[in-house]
Design a protein around this motif. Structure first.
Motif, PDB file in Angstrom:
ATOM      1  N   LYS A 312       0.615  -1.478  -0.130  1.00 30.01           N
ATOM      2  CA  LYS A 312       0.358  -0.165   0.186  1.00 30.01           C
ATOM      3  C   LYS A 312       1.009   0.660  -0.098  1.00 30.01           C
ATOM      4  O   LYS A 312       0.797   2.467  -1.094  1.00 30.01           O
ATOM      5  CB  LYS A 312      -0.615  -0.097   1.324  1.00 30.01           C
ATOM      6  N   ILE A 316       0.499   4.434  -2.570  1.00 30.75           N
ATOM      7  CA  ILE A 316       0.889   5.621  -2.229  1.00 30.75           C
ATOM      8  C   ILE A 316       1.748   6.666  -3.061  1.00 30.75           C
ATOM      9  O   ILE A 316       1.505   7.960  -3.300  1.00 30.75           O
ATOM     10  CB  ILE A 316       0.432   5.789  -0.641  1.00 30.75           C
ATOM     11  N   PRO A 365       5.245  12.630   9.225  1.00 30.00           N
ATOM     12  CA  PRO A 365       4.243  11.823   8.570  1.00 30.00           C
ATOM     13  C   PRO A 365       3.278  13.063   8.179  1.00 30.00           C
ATOM     14  O   PRO A 365       3.072  13.248   8.642  1.00 30.00           O
ATOM     15  CB  PRO A 365       4.295  10.632   8.006  1.00 30.00           C
ATOM     16  N   PHE A 366       3.407  13.159   6.276  1.00 28.96           N
ATOM     17  CA  PHE A 366       2.426  14.080   6.085  1.00 28.96           C
ATOM     18  C   PHE A 366       1.651  13.889   5.266  1.00 28.96           C
ATOM     19  O   PHE A 366       2.324  13.947   4.276  1.00 28.96           O
ATOM     20  CB  PHE A 366       3.268  15.580   6.672  1.00 28.96           C
ATOM     21  N   PRO A 367       0.466  13.782   4.635  1.00 26.67           N
ATOM     22  CA  PRO A 367       0.187  12.472   3.653  1.00 26.67           C
ATOM     23  C   PRO A 367      -0.128  13.492   2.422  1.00 26.67           C
ATOM     24  O   PRO A 367      -0.225  15.069   2.352  1.00 26.67           O
ATOM     25  CB  PRO A 367      -1.216  12.842   3.345  1.00 26.67           C
ATOM     26  N   GLY A 368       0.483  13.709   1.428  1.00 31.13           N
ATOM     27  CA  GLY A 368       0.650  14.185  -0.087  1.00 31.13           C
ATOM     28  C   GLY A 368      -0.626  14.959  -0.255  1.00 31.13           C
ATOM     29  O   GLY A 368      -0.322  16.174  -1.100  1.00 31.13           O
ATOM     30  N   PRO A 369      -1.911  14.574  -0.566  1.00 27.79           N
ATOM     31  CA  PRO A 369      -2.835  15.528  -0.755  1.00 27.79           C
ATOM     32  C   PRO A 369      -2.923  17.056   0.778  1.00 27.79           C
ATOM     33  O   PRO A 369      -4.349  17.804   0.016  1.00 27.79           O
ATOM     34  CB  PRO A 369      -3.736  14.503  -0.873  1.00 27.79           C
ATOM     35  N   ILE A 373      -7.733  15.927   1.972  1.00 24.02           N
ATOM     36  CA  ILE A 373      -8.497  14.791   3.291  1.00 24.02           C
ATOM     37  C   ILE A 373      -8.177  15.415   4.319  1.00 24.02           C
ATOM     38  O   ILE A 373      -8.668  14.234   5.193  1.00 24.02           O
ATOM     39  CB  ILE A 373      -7.246  13.884   2.807  1.00 24.02           C
ATOM     40  N   ARG A 374      -7.883  16.288   5.100  1.00 24.65           N
ATOM     41  CA  ARG A 374      -8.362  16.774   5.921  1.00 24.65           C
ATOM     42  C   ARG A 374      -9.824  16.991   6.414  1.00 24.65           C
ATOM     43  O   ARG A 374      -9.822  17.693   7.917  1.00 24.65           O
ATOM     44  CB  ARG A 374      -7.158  17.000   7.498  1.00 24.65           C
ATOM     45  N   ARG A 405     -10.888  -0.152   1.905  1.00 22.13           N
ATOM     46  CA  ARG A 405     -11.106   1.277   2.911  1.00 22.13           C
ATOM     47  C   ARG A 405     -12.753   1.669   2.762  1.00 22.13           C
ATOM     48  O   ARG A 405     -13.548   1.072   1.072  1.00 22.13           O
ATOM     49  CB  ARG A 405     -10.361   2.445   1.853  1.00 22.13           C
ATOM     50  N   TRP A 483       3.544   9.879  16.770  1.00 21.05           N
ATOM     51  CA  TRP A 483       3.631   8.958  16.059  1.00 21.05           C
ATOM     52  C   TRP A 483       3.526  10.548  14.634  1.00 21.05           C
ATOM     53  O   TRP A 483       3.823  10.712  13.741  1.00 21.05           O
ATOM     54  CB  TRP A 483       3.710   8.194  14.720  1.00 21.05           C
ATOM     55  N   GLY A 511       2.638   3.034  10.427  1.00 20.84           N
ATOM     56  CA  GLY A 511       2.223   3.924   9.993  1.00 20.84           C
ATOM     57  C   GLY A 511       0.290   3.045   9.751  1.00 20.84           C
ATOM     58  O   GLY A 511      -0.705   3.384   9.124  1.00 20.84           O
ATOM     59  N   LYS A 547      -6.425   2.190  14.899  1.00 20.33           N
ATOM     60  CA  LYS A 547      -6.494   1.802  13.222  1.00 20.33           C
ATOM     61  C   LYS A 547      -5.657  -0.094  13.490  1.00 20.33           C
ATOM     62  O   LYS A 547      -4.459   0.313  14.069  1.00 20.33           O
ATOM     63  CB  LYS A 547      -5.352   2.381  12.508  1.00 20.33           C
ATOM     64  N   THR A 551      -9.045   4.588   9.708  1.00 26.53           N
ATOM     65  CA  THR A 551      -7.489   4.593   9.210  1.00 26.53           C
ATOM     66  C   THR A 551      -6.794   5.641  10.166  1.00 26.53           C
ATOM     67  O   THR A 551      -7.863   6.375  11.095  1.00 26.53           O
ATOM     68  CB  THR A 551      -7.829   5.017   8.394  1.00 26.53           C
ATOM     69  N   ILE A 552      -5.956   6.432  10.331  1.00 26.78           N
ATOM     70  CA  ILE A 552      -5.173   7.218  10.600  1.00 26.78           C
ATOM     71  C   ILE A 552      -5.724   8.894  10.284  1.00 26.78           C
ATOM     72  O   ILE A 552      -6.633   9.212  10.799  1.00 26.78           O
ATOM     73  CB  ILE A 552      -3.542   7.638  10.401  1.00 26.78           C
ATOM     74  N   GLU A 553      -5.687   8.997   8.708  1.00 22.37           N
ATOM     75  CA  GLU A 553      -7.006  10.175   8.085  1.00 22.37           C
ATOM     76  C   GLU A 553      -7.815   9.978   7.886  1.00 22.37           C
ATOM     77  O   GLU A 553      -8.304   8.423   8.087  1.00 22.37           O
ATOM     78  CB  GLU A 553      -6.257   9.989   6.976  1.00 22.37           C
TER      79      GLU A 553
HETATM   80  P1  XMP Z   1      -4.100   5.601   6.858  1.00 22.32           P
HETATM   81  O1  XMP Z   1      -5.113   7.235   6.823  1.00 22.32           O
HETATM   82  O2  XMP Z   1      -4.127   4.416   5.969  1.00 22.32           O
HETATM   83  O3  XMP Z   1      -2.487   6.316   6.910  1.00 22.32           O
HETATM   84  O4  XMP Z   1      -4.340   5.290   8.045  1.00 22.32           O
HETATM   85  C1  XMP Z   1      -1.797   5.667   7.173  1.00 22.32           C
HETATM   86  C2  XMP Z   1      -0.730   6.671   6.697  1.00 22.32           C
HETATM   87  O5  XMP Z   1      -0.417   7.187   5.402  1.00 22.32           O
HETATM   88  C3  XMP Z   1      -0.382   8.477   5.248  1.00 22.32           C
HETATM   89  N1  XMP Z   1      -1.464   9.110   4.407  1.00 22.32           N
HETATM   90  C4  XMP Z   1      -0.371   9.073   2.524  1.00 22.32           C
HETATM   91  N2  XMP Z   1       0.215   9.928   2.911  1.00 22.32           N
HETATM   92  N3  XMP Z   1      -0.282  10.463   0.148  1.00 22.32           N
HETATM   93  C5  XMP Z   1       0.985   9.981   1.559  1.00 22.32           C
HETATM   94  O6  XMP Z   1       1.387  10.899   1.211  1.00 22.32           O
HETATM   95  C6  XMP Z   1      -1.385   9.630   0.732  1.00 22.32           C
HETATM   96  O7  XMP Z   1      -2.738   9.632   0.335  1.00 22.32           O
HETATM   97  C7  XMP Z   1      -1.772   9.651   2.398  1.00 22.32           C
HETATM   98  N4  XMP Z   1      -2.711   8.982   2.779  1.00 22.32           N
HETATM   99  C8  XMP Z   1      -2.767   8.222   3.709  1.00 22.32           C
HETATM  100  C9  XMP Z   1      -0.923   9.049   6.424  1.00 22.32           C
HETATM  101  O8  XMP Z   1      -0.832  10.361   6.318  1.00 22.32           O
HETATM  102  C10 XMP Z   1      -0.569   8.331   8.016  1.00 22.32           C
HETATM  103  O9  XMP Z   1       1.079   8.010   8.034  1.00 22.32           O
END
Ligand code: XMP
Length: 555
Positions: A312, A316, A365-369, A373-374, A405, A483, A511, A547, A551-553
């Protein structure tokens, strides 16, 4: 293994023995299958006669016993959790210093019933008569328990015995020593060409960029940061301080393509597509497809491992790299990935060796989008429903049920109780997330979900709330205990304060799973009070969901 100072790689179990012949030892890991299941993982039996030392863990022990003529018995119920191992006194280096009773962690269904010729049983529990086996002459070993988990009190000693005493490895792996070698690799790979990176401000791409700059000199490396307008407060300034990067402004474009969109998956998709367009524009304008350019990427080792939970992560990451031009560069081998054999903690060590600031290396960590998405949206107004367990809030938030998901409403209970939240998500399949109010400015009967989409105002509101949470958790040292700490905006509130903020601090290792963690009362009150002062915020909630199932997000 690498934490023990020994270089190790992860390979698919079916890898032919001759491809593994360079290794001093092999470990066959555990897994949920039964050797009797059709298509269950296996290994090339030639590894057992190669002269290399082999350790089979859990399923690894079973497949070893099965292939070498022993017998594996199908378990009816299985054994999951803590157990006590009785390990015999032996002279075998694998078990040196480990005899006696000890706590171990078991997680298995099948059992080894009869060991293959040449093996002896050296350890057992009350329920598992074959918990550790050895064929000292051939240096083949198996354990039914899991030495790699913390609940096996002396687990690390088993692993250290195997790599150091049995395999004879020297603990000389230190990622920091690799820096000059990586730089040489970059120079060899790039030759006389130049390299460009799309840098996100995260640890991996920043360290990869810094390495390439050191190896090739700043005039042969280009770094571009795309400002999507979906980033946190101060992010663009932070990235500028890293130095050597140019900023591509695309804030208005992202906002305009997201206008009116409320569906979470559509949001993600649109952001991915827009990112591709911006990257293409940069590549075109700067002539980066020319033969004198290569693409640099911050790919790390887990991104390249295809099996298990890391698939996964790979998905991503590839998401943002699917630009046609980039695909072409990858296909023609014009790509440099200096960190592709390192784990995240090793990347941080490399970064420290390069003198990069802790502020960058210790980032969550910080998600790309990004904040998109928050920042939850709603297509129409909807009422909160009172239920025997609490209040059901009709926003849709993502959870993991099975491997997929899924989207389901959120349940609010009245106390900050993670055990109760777990009990509820186990019992009620209609919700995958449980929250509790920290403070509400209006009573439940006056709040409702209000139709809205991603607007500059709402993003600014979320950015402000996130900045408060980040500042206070940094000042108190709380951020170093956790984390990741997403802050989420949900469209729940009154007419003049239409949104609420959800705090989602989690603890995790990678994660893939995560625990909701509470914070100290004083800090929480202070954070909540400051966030409630932001115009338009009606309430502050706390996410109590682990989780899985959440999910985290949130999207
Ligand atoms: P979830 O929400 O799936 O997130 O439990 C697990 C980890 O992945 C990160 N995350 C992303 N990182 N692009 C990214 O670069 C994405 O689209 C994305 N979606 C979730 C999330 O912040 C957490 O650390």
């Amino acid at each position: 293994m690498r934490d023990l100072g020994v270089y190790a790689e992860v390979r698919a179990s079916e890898t032919p023995a001759e491809e593994l012949s360079g290794a001093r030892g092999l470990i066959i890991s555990g897994g949920p299958s039964s050797v009797y299941d059709a298509g269950s993982p296996t290994v090339d039996p030639a590894i057992f006669s190669s002269g290399q030392a082999v350790l089979g863990i859990c399923y690894g022990q079973q497949i070893m016993a099965h292939l070498l003529g022993g017998e594996v018995r199908r378990g009816e119920k299985g054994e999951y959790g803590m157990a006590t191992l009785q390990l015999d006194e032996t002279s075998d280096p694998m078990f040196a210093g480990l005899s006696g009773h000890q706590q171990i962690w078991m997680s298995h269904r099948d059992l080894v019933g009869r060991v293959p010729d040449g093996f002896s049983i050296v350890g057992r529990t009350d329920t598992c008569p074959v918990a550790a086996i050895a064929d000292s002459a051939r240096r083949l070993y198996g354990v039914q328990f899991h030495p790699e988990v913390v609940h096996t009190s002396r687990g690390l000693e088993y692993l250290a015995n195997f790599v150091l005493r049995v395999c004879g490895c020297v603990p000389d792996w230190d990622p920091r020593h690799r820096v000059p070698l990586i730089e040489q690799e970059i120079r060899d790979c790039v030759g006389g060409r130049k390299v460009f990176f799309f840098v996100s401000g995260g640890v991996d791409s920043s360290v990869a960029f810094a390495l390439a700059t050191r190896a090739l000199g700043a005039d042969r490396v280009r770094g571009v940061y795309v400002d999507t307008g979906l980033m946190r407060e101060g992010e663009t300034e932070f990235v500028r301080r890293l130095g050597g990067l140019s900023v591509e402004h695309a804030e208005n474009e992202f906002l305009s393509v997201l206008a009116g969109v409320t569906e979470p998956e559509r949001k993600r998709h649109i952001i991915g597509e827009e990112f591709v367009l911006v990257q293409e524009r940069v590549i075109e304008r700067e002539g980066l497809m020319g033969h004198d350019w290569m693409l640099g990427q911050g790919t790390i080792y887990p991104d390249t491992i295809e099996s298990g939970g890391t698939a996964k992560a790979a998905l991503i990451k590839t998401h943002h790299n699917r630009v046609a031009g980039i695909q072409k560069l990858i296909a023609s081998g014009r790509i440099v990935e200096p960190l592709r054999s390192f784990y995240k903690d090793e990347v941080r060590q490399v970064g420290r060796e390069l003198g990069l600031p802790a502020e960058l290396l210790d980032r969550h960590p910080f998600p790309g989008p990004g904040l998109a998405i928050r920042c939850l949206c709603a297509a129409s107004d909807a009422e909160v429903e009172a239920s025997p367990e609490g209040y059901v809030i009709p926003v849709r938030s993502v959870g993991v049920q099975g491997d997929a998901r899924s989207y389901a409403p959120v349940l609010a209970i009245d106390t900050l109780d993670t055990s109760r939240a777990t009990e509820l998500t186990n019992r009620l399949t209609s919700v995958n997330r449980v929250i509790a109010p920290v403070e509400m400015r209006a009573p439940w009967k006056e709040v409702r979900v209000r139709a809205c989409s991603l607007t500059a105002d709402r993003l600014a509101r979320l950015r402000q709330a996130d900045a408060v949470a980040r500042r206070l958790s940094h000042e108190s040292g709380y951020d170093s205990q956790i984390w990741q700490f997403p802050v989420i905006l949900i469209p729940l509130g009154t007419a003049d304060a239409p949104d609420s903020v959800v705090l989602r601090p989690v603890d995790s290792v990678d994660g893939m799973t995560a625990q909701s963690v509470l914070m100290e009362e004083g800090l929480l009150r202070k954070m909540s009070r400051e966030i409630l002062e932001i115009p338009g915020v009606s309430a502050v909630f706390y996410d109590l969901t682990h989780k899985p199932p959440g999910t985290i997000e949130w999207e």
